[in-house]
Design a protein around this motif. Structure first.
Motif, PDB file in Angstrom:
ATOM      1  N   HIS A 427       3.369  10.923  -4.679  1.00 48.54           N
ATOM      2  CA  HIS A 427       3.611   9.697  -3.765  1.00 48.54           C
ATOM      3  C   HIS A 427       4.967   9.246  -4.060  1.00 48.54           C
ATOM      4  CE1 HIS A 427       2.523   5.500  -2.685  1.00 48.54           C
ATOM      5  NE2 HIS A 427       3.704   5.102  -3.379  1.00 48.54           N
ATOM      6  N   GLU A 428       5.411   9.267  -5.343  1.00 43.90           N
ATOM      7  CA  GLU A 428       6.989   8.747  -5.580  1.00 43.90           C
ATOM      8  C   GLU A 428       7.675  10.114  -5.052  1.00 43.90           C
ATOM      9  OE1 GLU A 428       5.366   5.231  -7.129  1.00 43.90           O
ATOM     10  OE2 GLU A 428       7.408   5.885  -6.490  1.00 43.90           O
ATOM     11  N   HIS A 431       8.270   9.433  -1.352  1.00 46.75           N
ATOM     12  CA  HIS A 431       9.069   8.358  -0.831  1.00 46.75           C
ATOM     13  C   HIS A 431      10.496   9.079  -0.841  1.00 46.75           C
ATOM     14  CE1 HIS A 431       6.746   4.893  -0.704  1.00 46.75           C
ATOM     15  NE2 HIS A 431       6.549   5.135  -1.926  1.00 46.75           N
ATOM     16  N   HIS A 437       5.323   4.007   2.759  1.00 45.52           N
ATOM     17  CA  HIS A 437       3.754   3.688   2.403  1.00 45.52           C
ATOM     18  C   HIS A 437       2.933   3.690   3.448  1.00 45.52           C
ATOM     19  CE1 HIS A 437       5.281   1.388  -1.361  1.00 45.52           C
ATOM     20  NE2 HIS A 437       4.696   2.719  -1.863  1.00 45.52           N
ATOM     21  N   TYR A 452      -1.918   3.290  -1.841  1.00 47.62           N
ATOM     22  CA  TYR A 452      -2.128   3.020  -3.277  1.00 47.62           C
ATOM     23  C   TYR A 452      -3.619   3.132  -3.640  1.00 47.62           C
ATOM     24  CZ  TYR A 452       2.368   0.400  -3.877  1.00 47.62           C
ATOM     25  OH  TYR A 452       3.502   0.122  -4.105  1.00 47.62           O
TER      26      TYR A 452
HETATM   27 ZN   LIG Z   1       5.109   3.708  -3.145  1.00 45.52          ZN
END
Ligand SMILES: [Zn+2]
Length: 817
Positions: A427-428, A431, A437, A452
């Motif tokens: 996830h990170e 980015h 998101h 999330y």
């Molecule tokens: Zn995030």
């Protein structure tokens, strides 16, 4: 200083931008990594040769080419270690396109304004833009001498100034005012080096204060003087500039925004381009034949050697999912994670890093990137993975243990926590590849790691817990869309335009949707666009989480604490059990006054809006209201009895559920807090306004009146005597009634409420005041309760209501899982 005024600063961009390496095309460092560092003696070579004078502690820069445009990046090398401060090790600061200009005996460091420009060949139009906006002079240096290598300046003062604005950040975080203490600040020569493509300078700044805040006293050995290191990097601008890739709001990508005043009147001055790394095929012919091709320069991240196992493997595994996803855009071996070469600073702008960040409290992980603000090209990142997260996941896991099926849970605590960390790292890192998101992903077959996630916990046919599929273990279909949109290589702008449109339309045809941050809050209207919840739809998710919660509550006991742990920790563990349905409640509440939507563009397939069918809305309302019954609000006394106060030597970190009862865990207060949360969700002013407007548009749609009537029937419909036989029954009924009245009073008094909303709410408040008048055969507690409510409603209608003075349950904060 007109000649000085060339500008570039991104407007409304979420990311900062930065670096590129050198000897391969476009100034990129060779695949095997940059040249080793040179020893600091005389002025060394490099982009901006520098010399550190150990005798005076001064640093001298040589500017070989005045007027040359460079990228400048400022990073925090060390952090404050307090979530509230928002100042982490490796935190990326501001960036800029800068140049050095000489005037007389001084050299000025000019920050260009890259947020405004005119993409035209007409220099006069360009100048009209330049002269319409300010630039920034970041520093001025005294010229020491003109040498063969360029103009030598004493740059010490600039690097010993608070460029990152730690002072402003601490003030903004209300952590007190500090001042820079130059006497106790110095250049860190060990991390001050110059390389062919970049020059790195590190300074140690001391900030002092006579009145340190509580937070600073927690984290610093002596909070009157805290030392924070700032890192400065100068890099060559990427060359040639990466072509701008037009942004599409359905792509799920971040945008680099700027104003282009060369646009025609029928266009928009505000322009957006996709933020992405530079990937160019090493074999264009093979790439265009559709073969998977290695890029000229792969994206290589370097993992912090301080990250211990099992996290290290989890982060690398999760990160590598992107290598597979990049395959969908025609790439082979385009993304990899390596160990940082010995002797290299992870803040060296040529080394994107994955960092381990520690704070004294739970907090976020972050995936920021630095871009070339002219083009959106990503050139540097420091992914910050927080070290606390898995302690939260372990708390969730421990809360499941008492309800484990015979034979135990399907995953060990480590397997559970690291499954989360793989997704977390993906996830990170996502980015830092330019992806935003996407909060609808969990309900469309877990189509993206950019959602999330909350661990998926189900009950099998025998009602036993199953956590075997807690987290996804690869990238998803929407990740592939975003990556294909950002990283597919095209030969010409025309091929690019056609190709990008094909990619987005293909996704639409497959029902892949994207909903961004700004539309997923509790006030949102799109149920499936919700955070921290799994499931095909929010009604199914709420039914599932309420059923799982029931099993967890019924079986919860001291086994949720590890041997030797203070039993007070059961408060923190139980919070995740008691609120296991919280995120699904938020999602299901969005059905009420619900409307789905898409970021529709003219001529495309996306349906702009769709009000949810009234039957679905009513089903959701019934299910949400069922969570307000005493049975659902109740925390059995046996659980309260298990939780002693926090023992000596420990602090409130053991607890998440606050108690107004001092040493005793108070199940009533917790129930009141949950009831208020549910009511506030239903009565959010935006939701209420939608109900009024949708009903006005079509009377078959749910109305605000119907919602309030159902709410009051649920909480006031049956008397407390009906629940007298249930444990805590009457008191739980009263807190639900109180929460309803406070929710209605808050909405009526809310300046964001429309006139139509207020009128309907006030109508029901008047009815409730009469209803609360009935006191035949009621207990003293009931009579007092009803009298208090009558007084509060009267106070409201007398214009004397003060929401802050009405008794409120303390909210229960849950850390991010
Ligand atoms: Zn995030």
């Amino acid at each position: 200083m007109k000649a000085l005024a060339a500008r570039s600063r991104p407007v409304g961009i979420a990311l900062f931008a930065f670096i590129a390496g050198a000897c391969a095309p476009a100034g990129v460092p060779p695949a095997e990594g940059p040249a080793p560092a040179v020893a600091p003696a005389a002025a060394e070579g490099g982009l901006l040769p520098l010399r550190y004078d150990a005798a005076t502690g001064k640093v001298f820069l040589t500017v070989p080419r005045l007027g040359e445009r460079l990228l400048y990046l400022n990073t925090l090398a060390t952090g404050v270690g307090a979530t509230a401060a928002g100042l982490d090790r490796g935190q990326l600061g501001d960036n800029a396109v800068v140049r050095f200009e000489r005037r007389g005996a001084r050299v000025y460091l000019i920050r260009e304004n890259t947020a405004v420009l005119a993409r035209t060949d007409n220099p006069a139009l360009q100048r009209s833009v330049e002269e319409s906006f300010p630039s920034s002079v970041l520093a001025s240096f005294v010229v020491q001498r003109d040498g063969p290598g360029g103009t030598v300046v004493d740059a010490t003062d600039f690097f010993l100034s608070d460029v990152y604005d730690v002072i402003g950040s601490l003030r903004g975080a209300r952590l007190g005012s500090v001042r820079l203490d130059r006497e106790r600040s110095f250049i860190d020569s060990t991390n001050t080096r110059s390389f062919p493509e970049n020059t790195e300078i590190r300074s140690v700044l001391t900030f002092s204060t006579d009145d340190p805040s509580f937070v600073l006293r927690q984290v610093a050995p002596d909070a009157r003087t805290i030392a924070i290191e700032q890192h400065h990097s100068f890099l060559r601008l990427p060359a040639p500039p990466l072509p701008l890739r037009p942004f599409d709001p359905r792509s799920g990508l971040f945008s680099n925004d700027f104003f282009d005043f060369a646009q025609p009147f029928s266009g928009d001055y505000r322009q957006r381009a996709v933020v992405r790394w530079r990937l160019e095929p090493s074999d264009t012919a093979a790439y265009l034949r559709g073969e998977k091709v290695e890029p000229v320069k792969p994206i290589v991240y370097y993992i912090d050697a301080g990250i211990p196992e099992p996290y290290r493997s989890a982060f690398i595994d999760g990160g590598r999912w992107w290598n597979e996803v990049l395959g969908a855009a025609g790439w082979r071996n385009a993304f990899r994670i390596e160990s940082l070469p010995a002797g290299v600073s992870p803040l060296d702008a040529r080394y994107p890093a994955i960092y381990w960040v520690h704070r004294m409290q739970r907090g976020p992980s972050v995936g920021p990137s630095m871009i070339d603000p002219r083009t959106g090209e990503i050139v540097k990142t420091v992914v910050r993975m927080d070290s606390y997260r898995s302690l939260v996941d372990h708390d969730i896991y421990m809360g499941l243990l008492p309800a484990a099926p015979p034979g135990g849970l399907q995953l060990t605590a480590e397997q559970f926590a690291m499954a989360r960390r793989r997704q977390h790292s993906a996830h990170e890192i996502g980015h830092t590849l330019g992806i935003a998101h996407n909060y609808i992903a969990a309900t469309q077959g877990r189509s993206s790691v950019m959602d999330y996630p909350y661990p998926l916990i189900t009950l099998d046919a025998q009602g036993r817990l199953d956590i075997s599929d807690a987290y996804r273990n690869s990238g998803g279909a929407h990740d592939t869309l975003a990556i294909r949109y950002a990283y597919t290589w095209f030969r010409t702008p025309a091929e690019e335009a056609a190709g990008l449109s094909r990619i987005v339309r293909d996704a639409e045809a497959r029902g892949l949707r994207f909903i961004a941050d700004q539309h997923v809050g509790a006030a949102g209207s799109f149920p499936s666009a919700s955070q921290w919840i799994e499931g095909s739809d929010m009604l199914t998710a709420l039914r599932r989480t309420m059923a799982v919660r029931r099993v967890l509550m019924d079986r919860f006991d001291e086994r949720a604490a590890q041997p030797g742990e203070p039993l007070a920790v059961l408060n923190r563990r139980f919070a995740h059990v008691y609120l296991h349905h919280r995120y699904a409640l938020v999602g299901a509440t969005k059905y009420v006054g619900g409307m789905e939507f898409g970021y529709a563009l003219r001529g495309e397939q996306t349906e702009p809006t769709r009000i949810l069918p009234a039957a679905e809305q009513r089903a959701a309302l019934r299910l949400v209201l069922s969570a307000l019954t005493p049975r659902e609000l109740r925390i059995p006394g046996r659980i309260a009895a298990m939780i002693p106060p926090v023992p000596a030597g420990y602090d409130s970190d053991l607890t998440l559920i606050p108690t107004p009862a001092g040493t005793a865990f108070d199940p009533i207060a917790a129930a009141h807090s949950l009831a208020q949360e549910i009511v506030n969700g239903l009565l959010h002013p935006q939701r209420a306004a939608r109900l009024v407007s949708f009903h006005a548009r079509d009377a078959s749609n749910l109305s605000l009146d119907e919602v309030i009537t159902a709410l009051i029937e649920t909480t006031w419909g049956t008397s407390t005597s009906d629940v007298a036989g249930e444990e805590q029954g009457p008191e739980l009924r009263r807190v639900a009634q109180r929460a309803t009245v406070d929710g209605l009073l808050d909405l009526a008094g809310n300046s964001a409420a429309t006139a139509g909303v207020r009128a309907t709410v006030e109508h029901h408040l008047a009815l409730l005041a009469r209803r609360a008048n009935l006191s035949e055969g009621l207990s003293a507690a009931d009579q007092g309760h009803r009298a208090a409510i009558r007084r509060d409603i009267e106070r409201y209608f007398d214009g004397r209501d003060d929401p802050a003075k009405r008794p409120r349950p303390a909210p229960i904060g849950l850390p991010w899982p």
